[in-house]
Design an enzyme around this catalytic site. Structure first.
Site, short mmCIF file in Angstrom:
data_model
loop_
_atom_site.label_atom_id
_atom_site.label_comp_id
_atom_site.label_asym_id
_atom_site.label_seq_id
_atom_site.Cartn_x
_atom_site.Cartn_y
_atom_site.Cartn_z
N CYS A 69 -6.61 14.35 22.30
CA CYS A 69 -5.72 13.37 22.91
C CYS A 69 -5.00 12.92 21.77
CB CYS A 69 -6.21 12.33 24.00
SG CYS A 69 -4.69 11.32 24.61
N GLY A 70 -3.71 13.32 21.63
CA GLY A 70 -2.81 12.99 20.43
C GLY A 70 -2.37 11.64 20.40
N HIS A 71 -1.93 10.97 21.53
CA HIS A 71 -1.63 9.35 21.41
C HIS A 71 -2.68 8.75 21.35
CE1 HIS A 71 -2.75 8.78 25.56
NE2 HIS A 71 -2.56 7.46 25.47
N HIS A 90 -2.29 19.81 32.44
CA HIS A 90 -1.06 18.86 32.39
C HIS A 90 0.14 19.85 32.56
CE1 HIS A 90 -3.87 16.82 30.01
NE2 HIS A 90 -3.17 15.79 29.62
N ASP A 109 3.12 10.74 30.94
CA ASP A 109 2.97 10.21 29.54
C ASP A 109 4.50 9.13 29.02
OD1 ASP A 109 2.29 9.45 26.99
OD2 ASP A 109 1.21 11.52 26.91
N CYS A 151 3.29 12.56 23.88
CA CYS A 151 2.19 13.41 24.25
C CYS A 151 1.91 14.32 23.00
CB CYS A 151 2.28 14.23 25.10
SG CYS A 151 0.77 15.04 25.88
N GLY A 152 0.94 14.03 22.34
CA GLY A 152 0.39 14.90 20.94
C GLY A 152 0.20 16.24 21.47
N THR A 153 -0.92 16.14 22.44
CA THR A 153 -1.51 17.69 22.44
C THR A 153 -0.12 18.24 23.18
OG1 THR A 153 -2.35 16.75 24.61
CG2 THR A 153 -3.82 17.19 22.56
#
Ligand code: PYC
Length: 335
Positions: free
Chosen positions: A90-92, A225, A251, A255-257
């Site tokens: 998870c990026g964030h 997602h 989100d 969204c990082g990913t």
């Protein structure tokens, strides 16, 4: 004793919540973070449900906790959780957890300015800027990201037939670009996107059940997602997106990913090149700065190593109890 107490620090990354558990999390078994994730899912999912769902959390809630690294040459491990389950990456969540960890003195990197972070999806290289006790930005080189399939078709109850690509950036994303039956995310409310995404994700996973399995880790599978695209709000941004996750969430961060997956998609279509900046805007207009740091491959599939840069702010200190005698100990969702 029916009650378990958790110390949590709450923050948001570009608008999306990150609840870092600092006390009360369990010890996990496994030789890497992927195995520890499986152990958590098997035995401790009640913690995720209790802390992420209502009444202690909400539809967008996500978070995690730090663990000792499996390889002592790394700095630490991070396990993610949210309303939909325990994401491989998870990026964030990474940007939020690292910000909390540094500002609260929970992390002591072996090399100041750099963190080698183990996640269930793989090793992540993090850098950051810390000034007067505040983290100004966090940047991470994500796991290898790739376009898995292009030009697939699915029927939306609302929009009709849609063409979409699936790309991996730590989770598998169905990316819906602007097309005849979809004018862009700016023409829809968040709740309309949620309703459409819920049905589409179900249909996609039913129609393509064996299609999306990570070639090196089969515990990462299925489209989790949906990434909707559209016109940017700011003319400084490269692109805008709205990512659906869980059952009712869009989100609030870019969204990082999702950004990693989209950069992989753009790269494979010749739209984004090595070292080019990709400013990705969220549904609420907050931005991450993405870049393709290197070109790579996963099991023969062309891939990129993307970087993502963003910021987070702490807003709360929370002591939360889960009492097994509470009828809503495991939380609930109103759909
Ligand atoms: O930033 O990677 C991300 C993410 C996944 C789900 C929500 N945010």
């Amino acid at each position: 004793m029916t009650k378990t107490t958790f110390s949590c620090i709450d923050a948001h990354t570009c608008g999306n919540p990150v609840r870092l558990i600092t006390k009360g999390f369990p010890e996990l078994k496994g030789k890497n973070m992927s195995e520890k994730r499986q152990h958590f899912i098997r035995e401790f999912d009640w913690i995720r449900k209790g802390l992420m769902f209502e009444p202690r959390g909400h539809d967008m809630m996500s978070g995690g906790f730090f663990l000792e690294p499996s390889d002592p040459s790394n700095d630490l491990g991070l396990l993610f959780m949210e309303t939909s389950g325990c994401l491989p990456m998870c990026g964030h969540g990474t940007i939020g957890a690292i910000t909390i960890g540094l500002e609260e003195g929970l992390i002591k990197p072996k090399t100041p300015g750099k963190i080698k972070l183990e996640t269930p999806a793989g090793l992540i290289h993090v850098s950051y800027c810390l000034k007067n006790g505040k983290v100004i930005w966090v940047k991470f080189n994500n796991i290898k990201s790739f376009l898995a399939k292009r030009d697939l078709k699915i029927n939306s109850d609302v929009l009709g037939e849609l063409v979409f690509d699936v790309a991996y950036g730590g989770n598998f994303y169905a990316i819906i670009d602007v097309q005849d039956n979809f004018e862009g995310l700016e023409f829809f409310s968040a709740s309309e996107l949620i309703t459409m995404s819920y049905q589409l994700r179900k249909e996609i996973n039913k129609r393509y059940p064996e299609e999306f399995i990570h070639p090196e880790n089969s515990t990462i599978n299925g489209v989790s997602h949906i990434l909707w695209t559209g016109k940017t709000i700011s003319d400084k941004s490269t692109a805008r997106n709205a990512v659906f996750y869980g059952d009712k969430a869009i989100d609030r961060s870019p969204c990082g990913t999702g950004t990693s997956a989209r950069m992989a998609q753009w790269h494979s279509k010749g739209l984004l090149h090595l070292k080019e900046e990709f400013i990705h805007e969220s549904f609420i207009g907050s931005t991450f700065v993405g870049k393709i740091e290197a070109i790579s491959s996963v099991n023969g599939i062309p891939a990129i190593i993307p970087s993502i840069q963003g910021w987070a702010r702490i807003y709360g200190y929370n002591t939360i109890t889960i009492d097994q005698e509470d009828p809503f100990a495991l939380g609930f969702q109103v759909i």
